[in-house]
Design a protein around this motif. Structure first.
Motif, PDB file in Angstrom:
ATOM      1  N   VAL A 119      42.290  41.830  39.930  1.00 11.88           N
ATOM      2  CA  VAL A 119      40.897  41.852  39.453  1.00 11.88           C
ATOM      3  C   VAL A 119      40.341  43.254  39.642  1.00 11.88           C
ATOM      4  CG1 VAL A 119      38.578  40.930  39.830  1.00 11.88           C
ATOM      5  CG2 VAL A 119      40.545  39.425  39.978  1.00 11.88           C
ATOM      6  N   GLN A 120      39.882  43.861  38.547  1.00 13.14           N
ATOM      7  CA  GLN A 120      39.392  45.243  38.634  1.00 13.14           C
ATOM      8  C   GLN A 120      37.878  45.322  38.683  1.00 13.14           C
ATOM      9  OE1 GLN A 120      41.554  46.912  35.305  1.00 13.14           O
ATOM     10  NE2 GLN A 120      42.909  47.972  36.700  1.00 13.14           N
ATOM     11  N   SER A 121      37.215  44.408  38.000  1.00 14.15           N
ATOM     12  CA  SER A 121      35.747  44.440  38.053  1.00 14.15           C
ATOM     13  C   SER A 121      35.173  43.079  37.689  1.00 14.15           C
ATOM     14  CB  SER A 121      35.198  45.507  37.106  1.00 14.15           C
ATOM     15  OG  SER A 121      35.402  45.114  35.778  1.00 14.15           O
ATOM     16  N   ARG A 122      33.957  42.870  38.115  1.00 18.85           N
ATOM     17  CA  ARG A 122      33.255  41.637  37.775  1.00 18.85           C
ATOM     18  C   ARG A 122      31.780  41.953  37.560  1.00 18.85           C
ATOM     19  NH1 ARG A 122      36.086  36.963  41.304  1.00 18.85           N
ATOM     20  NH2 ARG A 122      37.918  36.803  39.998  1.00 18.85           N
ATOM     21  N   THR A 123      31.172  41.247  36.627  1.00 20.66           N
ATOM     22  CA  THR A 123      29.735  41.425  36.397  1.00 20.66           C
ATOM     23  C   THR A 123      28.979  40.627  37.444  1.00 20.66           C
ATOM     24  OG1 THR A 123      30.197  41.621  34.061  1.00 20.66           O
ATOM     25  CG2 THR A 123      27.911  41.223  34.656  1.00 20.66           C
ATOM     26  N   ARG A 124      27.995  41.254  38.045  1.00 20.35           N
ATOM     27  CA  ARG A 124      27.205  40.585  39.084  1.00 20.35           C
ATOM     28  C   ARG A 124      26.041  39.850  38.428  1.00 20.35           C
ATOM     29  NH1 ARG A 124      27.841  42.053  44.507  1.00 20.35           N
ATOM     30  NH2 ARG A 124      26.338  40.399  44.781  1.00 20.35           N
ATOM     31  N   VAL A 168      34.528  39.688  46.656  1.00 18.84           N
ATOM     32  CA  VAL A 168      34.546  39.884  48.096  1.00 18.84           C
ATOM     33  C   VAL A 168      33.456  39.097  48.833  1.00 18.84           C
ATOM     34  CG1 VAL A 168      35.712  42.110  48.113  1.00 18.84           C
ATOM     35  CG2 VAL A 168      33.248  42.046  47.778  1.00 18.84           C
TER      36      VAL A 168
ATOM     37  N   TRP B  29      36.487  46.201  52.377  1.00 17.30           N
ATOM     38  CA  TRP B  29      36.776  44.845  52.835  1.00 17.30           C
ATOM     39  C   TRP B  29      38.248  44.731  53.180  1.00 17.30           C
ATOM     40  CZ3 TRP B  29      32.768  41.036  52.477  1.00 17.30           C
ATOM     41  CH2 TRP B  29      31.597  41.503  51.875  1.00 17.30           C
ATOM     42  N   VAL B  36      40.219  46.308  50.226  1.00 13.86           N
ATOM     43  CA  VAL B  36      39.587  46.298  48.911  1.00 13.86           C
ATOM     44  C   VAL B  36      38.329  47.158  48.994  1.00 13.86           C
ATOM     45  CG1 VAL B  36      38.499  44.895  47.119  1.00 13.86           C
ATOM     46  CG2 VAL B  36      40.461  44.001  48.361  1.00 13.86           C
ATOM     47  N   ALA B  38      35.101  47.883  47.232  1.00  9.48           N
ATOM     48  CA  ALA B  38      34.221  47.331  46.197  1.00  9.48           C
ATOM     49  C   ALA B  38      33.087  48.320  45.946  1.00  9.48           C
ATOM     50  CB  ALA B  38      33.662  45.990  46.646  1.00  9.48           C
ATOM     51  N   GLN B  40      29.662  48.866  43.635  1.00 14.62           N
ATOM     52  CA  GLN B  40      28.730  48.260  42.692  1.00 14.62           C
ATOM     53  C   GLN B  40      27.958  49.335  41.951  1.00 14.62           C
ATOM     54  OE1 GLN B  40      26.278  45.080  44.176  1.00 14.62           O
ATOM     55  NE2 GLN B  40      25.340  44.755  42.182  1.00 14.62           N
ATOM     56  N   THR B  44      27.711  45.855  37.708  1.00 10.93           N
ATOM     57  CA  THR B  44      29.163  45.633  37.678  1.00 10.93           C
ATOM     58  C   THR B  44      29.763  46.027  39.022  1.00 10.93           C
ATOM     59  OG1 THR B  44      29.167  46.154  35.334  1.00 10.93           O
ATOM     60  CG2 THR B  44      31.293  46.163  36.430  1.00 10.93           C
ATOM     61  N   GLU B  45      30.578  45.146  39.548  1.00  8.32           N
ATOM     62  CA  GLU B  45      31.254  45.436  40.808  1.00  8.32           C
ATOM     63  C   GLU B  45      32.723  45.707  40.493  1.00  8.32           C
ATOM     64  OE1 GLU B  45      30.165  43.597  44.985  1.00  8.32           O
ATOM     65  OE2 GLU B  45      31.573  42.313  43.929  1.00  8.32           O
ATOM     66  N   SER B  46      33.191  46.903  40.802  1.00  5.53           N
ATOM     67  CA  SER B  46      34.594  47.212  40.533  1.00  5.53           C
ATOM     68  C   SER B  46      35.373  47.233  41.849  1.00  5.53           C
ATOM     69  CB  SER B  46      34.724  48.536  39.796  1.00  5.53           C
ATOM     70  OG  SER B  46      34.083  49.544  40.519  1.00  5.53           O
ATOM     71  N   TYR B  47      36.637  46.894  41.740  1.00  9.17           N
ATOM     72  CA  TYR B  47      37.461  46.758  42.943  1.00  9.17           C
ATOM     73  C   TYR B  47      38.683  47.658  42.873  1.00  9.17           C
ATOM     74  CZ  TYR B  47      34.742  42.468  42.777  1.00  9.17           C
ATOM     75  OH  TYR B  47      33.718  41.574  42.664  1.00  9.17           O
ATOM     76  N   HIS B  49      42.262  48.103  45.002  1.00 12.62           N
ATOM     77  CA  HIS B  49      43.080  47.430  46.010  1.00 12.62           C
ATOM     78  C   HIS B  49      44.056  48.419  46.648  1.00 12.62           C
ATOM     79  CE1 HIS B  49      41.854  43.485  44.271  1.00 12.62           C
ATOM     80  NE2 HIS B  49      41.753  44.231  43.185  1.00 12.62           N
TER      81      HIS B  49
END
Lengths: 212, 177
Positions: A119-124, A168, B29, B36, B38, B40, B44-47, B49
């Motif tokens: 998973v690289q990104s997610r919309t909050r 997270v 994290w 990870v 993270a 923001q 958009t929150e990018s991760y 690893h």
């Protein structure tokens, strides 16, 4: 202290992240030879390990009684895909987190967001809903636009209630949705009260005190 | 297939500097097999690893940001003091200004020296903006050392010496400080 306090100059590719100068002197905690900034370095065994090379597929020479790869029938199977259950040769096998995947399974799992490692990104959506709900209380928006922001907040909360959360920090995500919903409901209640008062005045005329 | 929701992440201490946080709020994290990062940005929150098996090192570089902050807060404090002492009608505002600047100054001092922290793998050198204060970064690095050691073991002196000889025979002539 867990890390090894040793001369990092021995590790050729280690450079100062600020100036790019190779850490040519014996540094664990000392000045960079290039920019003289204080650097503390923690080195791990992976620094010395050679680059990992993937497995090569093993060809089956004659009519051996061995399992073959699903995608390459002339190659010997070395693993089973943990997602689809098909046999994989050394070329098709993608090990990840102690499991084995075929490229197709990996693409499928990545598209569905079921492999957290990919998973690289997610919309909050929780932050969007919360911002929209709070915006409804800000003075310029409050009297004019909160009849738009409140329903929009409620729509987004319902629409994205089951969307993938922050990877997270998921518990906080639902809580923010609930707060956004409460704020938006409060705003809608205010709208309904105001509308009720206006229509009441239109239909029944002004109250007895105004008539006096 | 393990449900991603079952994975638990533990947040490490540390926050990005205030101005950086407005644009990119980063947090680090720990997961079961790595770290990870993270970040923001707006909504958009990018991760990113970093597996414990792949981590090659952590570099902590001291910066002078704390001194700059001290200077800025000091100037604001002086401005407040000036407003409080010189004019009668700005006295209250001046003292408020002075007090706020002094509180900010003290917090900046209590947080400790500033630094830039980097995680290094074979293919990447990534700055971790949430580890921007030396005491927090050092503590986090010590924690990460333990987790990495569980996976990779310890880097021994003889390993380094052998690698050094193989890489460059001319190196390794200096003396330890």
């Amino acid at each position: 202290m867990g890390f090894l306090q040793t001369p990092l100059a021995m590790v050729a590719p280690l450079t100062c992240p600020k100036c790019g100068a190779p850490l040519s002197s014996y540094i664990v905690k000392g000045p960079c030879p290039g920019c003289r900034r204080e650097i503390e370095a923690h080195a791990y065994p992976a620094l010395l390990s050679p680059p990992k090379i993937g497995n090569l597929p093993e060809r089956i020479d004659d009519e051996q009684d061995v399992a073959t790869c699903f995608h390459h029938p002339d190659k010997k199977a070395v693993a089973v895909c943990d997602h689809s259950g098909i046999f994989l040769c050394g070329l098709c096998d993608i090990p990840m987190g102690g499991k084995h995947f075929s490229p197709q399974a990996l693409a499928q799992l990545k598209a569905k967001g079921q492999l957290p490692q990919l998973v690289q990104s997610r919309t909050r959506w929780d932050s969007i809903c919360m911002s929209l709900a709070i915006l409804g209380f800000v003075p310029p928006v409050l009297p004019y636009f909160f009849w738009i922001t409140a329903p929009a907040t409620i729509y987004l909360v319902i629409r994205h209630w089951n969307s993938p959360p922050s990877m997270v920090n998921p518990p906080r995500w639902r809580l923010r949705f609930i707060f956004a919903l409460i704020f938006a409901t409060l705003q809608l209640t205010i709208i309904l009260i105001v509308l009720w008062v206006i229509f009441d005045r239109i239909l029944n005329g002004p109250g007895p005190s105004a008539q006096e | 297939m393990a449900n991603p929701k079952d994975r638990t992440y533990t947040r490490l201490r540390g926050r990005s500097p205030f101005l950086t946080r407005l644009a990119n709020a980063a947090s680090l994290w720990k997961s079961e097999d790595g770290l990870v990062l993270a970040t923001q940005t707006a909504y958009t929150e990018s991760y990113q690893h970093f597996r414990f098996d792949d981590l090659q090192g952590i570099l902590i570089v001291k910066t002078r940001r704390q001194l700059w902050y001290m200077l800025i807060y000091g100037l604001f404090g002086l401005l407040g003091l000036f407003l409080a002492v010189v004019w009668e009608y700005t006295r209250m505002l001046g003292w408020i200004f002075f007090g706020a600047a002094m509180i900010a100054h003290m917090l900046n001092w209590l947080k400790g020296e500033t630094c830039a922290t980097y995680l290094r793998t074979a293919v990447k050198l990534q700055e971790v903006s949430c580890l921007s204060r030396l005491p927090v970064a050092t503590a986090a690095a010590a924690e990460i050392d333990g987790w990495v050691q569980e996976r990779q073991g310890t880097l021994r002196l003889d390993q380094l010496a052998a690698a050094s000889t193989a890489l460059s025979p001319s190196r390794g002539q200096g003396a330890a400080p």
